[in-house]
Design a protein around this motif. Structure first.
Motif, short mmCIF file in Angstrom:
data_model
loop_
_atom_site.label_atom_id
_atom_site.label_comp_id
_atom_site.label_asym_id
_atom_site.label_seq_id
_atom_site.Cartn_x
_atom_site.Cartn_y
_atom_site.Cartn_z
N GLU A 75 0.83 -1.20 0.00
CA GLU A 75 0.00 0.00 0.00
C GLU A 75 0.86 1.26 0.00
O GLU A 75 0.60 2.20 -0.75
CB GLU A 75 -0.93 -0.01 1.22
N ASP A 76 1.91 1.27 0.84
CA ASP A 76 2.82 2.42 0.87
C ASP A 76 3.57 2.54 -0.46
O ASP A 76 3.80 3.65 -0.96
CB ASP A 76 3.82 2.28 2.02
N PHE A 77 3.94 1.41 -1.03
CA PHE A 77 4.64 1.42 -2.30
C PHE A 77 3.75 2.02 -3.39
O PHE A 77 4.22 2.78 -4.26
CB PHE A 77 5.06 0.00 -2.69
N GLY A 78 2.46 1.70 -3.37
CA GLY A 78 1.54 2.24 -4.37
C GLY A 78 1.44 3.75 -4.29
O GLY A 78 1.32 4.43 -5.32
N ILE A 79 1.49 4.29 -3.05
CA ILE A 79 1.42 5.75 -2.88
C ILE A 79 2.66 6.41 -3.50
O ILE A 79 2.57 7.41 -4.22
CB ILE A 79 1.30 6.10 -1.39
N VAL A 80 3.84 5.83 -3.21
CA VAL A 80 5.09 6.38 -3.76
C VAL A 80 5.10 6.28 -5.28
O VAL A 80 5.48 7.22 -5.99
CB VAL A 80 6.30 5.64 -3.16
N GLN A 81 4.65 5.14 -5.79
CA GLN A 81 4.62 4.94 -7.23
C GLN A 81 3.68 5.93 -7.91
O GLN A 81 4.02 6.55 -8.93
CB GLN A 81 4.18 3.51 -7.54
N ILE B 8 13.74 11.39 -13.29
CA ILE B 8 12.44 11.00 -12.74
C ILE B 8 11.80 9.93 -13.61
O ILE B 8 11.16 8.99 -13.11
CB ILE B 8 11.53 12.24 -12.62
N ALA B 9 11.98 10.02 -14.93
CA ALA B 9 11.44 9.01 -15.83
C ALA B 9 12.09 7.66 -15.59
O ALA B 9 11.42 6.60 -15.62
CB ALA B 9 11.64 9.44 -17.29
N LEU B 10 13.39 7.66 -15.33
CA LEU B 10 14.10 6.41 -15.06
C LEU B 10 13.57 5.75 -13.78
O LEU B 10 13.27 4.55 -13.76
CB LEU B 10 15.59 6.67 -14.95
N PHE B 11 13.45 6.54 -12.73
CA PHE B 11 12.95 5.99 -11.47
C PHE B 11 11.49 5.56 -11.58
O PHE B 11 11.08 4.58 -10.95
CB PHE B 11 13.12 7.02 -10.34
N SER B 12 10.72 6.28 -12.37
CA SER B 12 9.31 5.89 -12.57
C SER B 12 9.23 4.53 -13.25
O SER B 12 8.41 3.68 -12.87
CB SER B 12 8.59 6.95 -13.41
N SER B 13 10.07 4.32 -14.26
CA SER B 13 10.09 3.03 -14.95
C SER B 13 10.50 1.91 -14.00
O SER B 13 9.94 0.80 -14.04
CB SER B 13 11.04 3.09 -16.15
N MET B 14 11.46 2.19 -13.15
CA MET B 14 11.90 1.18 -12.18
C MET B 14 10.80 0.84 -11.19
O MET B 14 10.58 -0.33 -10.87
CB MET B 14 13.15 1.69 -11.45
N LEU B 15 10.10 1.87 -10.73
CA LEU B 15 9.01 1.63 -9.77
C LEU B 15 7.87 0.84 -10.40
O LEU B 15 7.30 -0.06 -9.77
CB LEU B 15 8.50 2.96 -9.23
N VAL B 16 7.55 1.19 -11.65
CA VAL B 16 6.49 0.45 -12.34
C VAL B 16 6.91 -0.99 -12.56
O VAL B 16 6.12 -1.93 -12.38
CB VAL B 16 6.16 1.12 -13.69
N GLY B 17 8.18 -1.20 -12.93
CA GLY B 17 8.66 -2.56 -13.12
C GLY B 17 8.62 -3.37 -11.84
O GLY B 17 8.19 -4.54 -11.85
N TYR B 18 9.02 -2.76 -10.75
CA TYR B 18 9.02 -3.47 -9.47
C TYR B 18 7.60 -3.74 -9.00
O TYR B 18 7.28 -4.82 -8.51
CB TYR B 18 9.78 -2.65 -8.44
N GLY B 19 6.73 -2.73 -9.17
CA GLY B 19 5.34 -2.92 -8.76
C GLY B 19 4.63 -3.95 -9.61
O GLY B 19 3.84 -4.75 -9.10
N ALA B 20 4.91 -3.95 -10.90
CA ALA B 20 4.30 -4.94 -11.78
C ALA B 20 4.77 -6.33 -11.46
O ALA B 20 4.02 -7.30 -11.50
CB ALA B 20 4.60 -4.60 -13.24
#
Length: 236
Positions: A24-30, A173-185
């Motif tokens: 849940e916390d990860f989703g907020i950050v993502q 920011i785009a790089l970190f966003s892609s990483m977060l989406v990859g980890y969350g997925a």
């Protein structure tokens, strides 16, 4: 961008799933990171489009200023009027080439020739004003001032682009966003093929912004339609 995002996906596949409490916390950050990225891309696109529109408007203003001054050349004495018209035609040719060229070396020659012609044009109206200081001649001087000023405004607009620091921040920011989406997925067991969509969309968006923001590069450029039309109307 996409390589970084996809590389992070394969790297993080080795990790365990996120616990429900952490998810849940990860989703907020993502969500917050993706929102920030979307805002940056939106603002950058708006900046690029506004600068593109500004370059188009100044091209129109240049054509109007040159055309008006060409007509006002009739206010000068007979001998000087023909000289002003010919100088304006030569000046107009240089302005058209300025918009069309992509060669930096050729651009330097164009700028040098433009400055030379501006000096000659100003001297021609200055001579007229000294020999015949009347309110009518003042219109001729004012028109030439508009011609020279419009060129300066155009040059300033072509130099005004999105700062490099803004590009770097957006890429990070785009790089970190892609990483977060990859980890969350990965945590949600999503198919790997879907993970390429976000990096691809980010790359295409940034490519479009860069194209619009680049006056001489890419596919989207300002075509000097008004200057070319004026060039045809004035004749050879």
């Amino acid at each position: 961008m996409s390589l970084g995002g996809c590389g992070s996906i394969f790297l993080l596949r080795r990790q365990k799933k996120l616990d429900n409490d952490v998810l849940e916390d990860f989703g907020i950050v993502q969500a917050a990171t993706l929102t920030l990225l979307a805002l940056l891309i939106g603002f950058s696109f708006s900046m690029a489009v506004s600068r593109y529109d500004q370059r188009k408007n100044y091209e129109e203003e240049e054509a109007n200023a040159i055309g008006t001054e060409f007509l006002r050349a009739d206010l000068a004495q007979e001998g000087n009027a023909g000289n002003i018209r010919q100088l304006l035609k030569d000046y107009l040719d240089q302005r058209v080439v300025f918009y069309q060229t992509r060669d930096p070396q050729k651009l330097k020659k164009i700028n040098a020739r433009t400055e030379e012609l501006e000096t000659k044009l100003w001297q021609s109206v200055l001579t007229e004003a000294k020999s015949n200081p009347t309110p009518v001649v003042a219109l001729l001087v004012s028109g030439m001032n508009d011609v020279i000023n419009s060129q300066g405004y155009t040059q300033a607009a072509w130099w005004n682009r999105i700062p490099v620091s803004a590009w770097m921040l957006m890429m990070i920011i785009a790089l970190f966003s892609s990483m977060l989406v990859g980890y969350g997925a990965r945590s949600n067991s999503a198919k790997s093929a879907y993970l390429f969509i976000l990096p691809l969309m980010i790359s295409l968006s940034m490519a479009l912004i860069a194209d619009i923001d680049s006056p001489r590069g890419g596919l989207i450029r300002v075509v000097p339609q008004n200057l070319i039309s004026l060039q045809h109307s004035l004749g050879p």
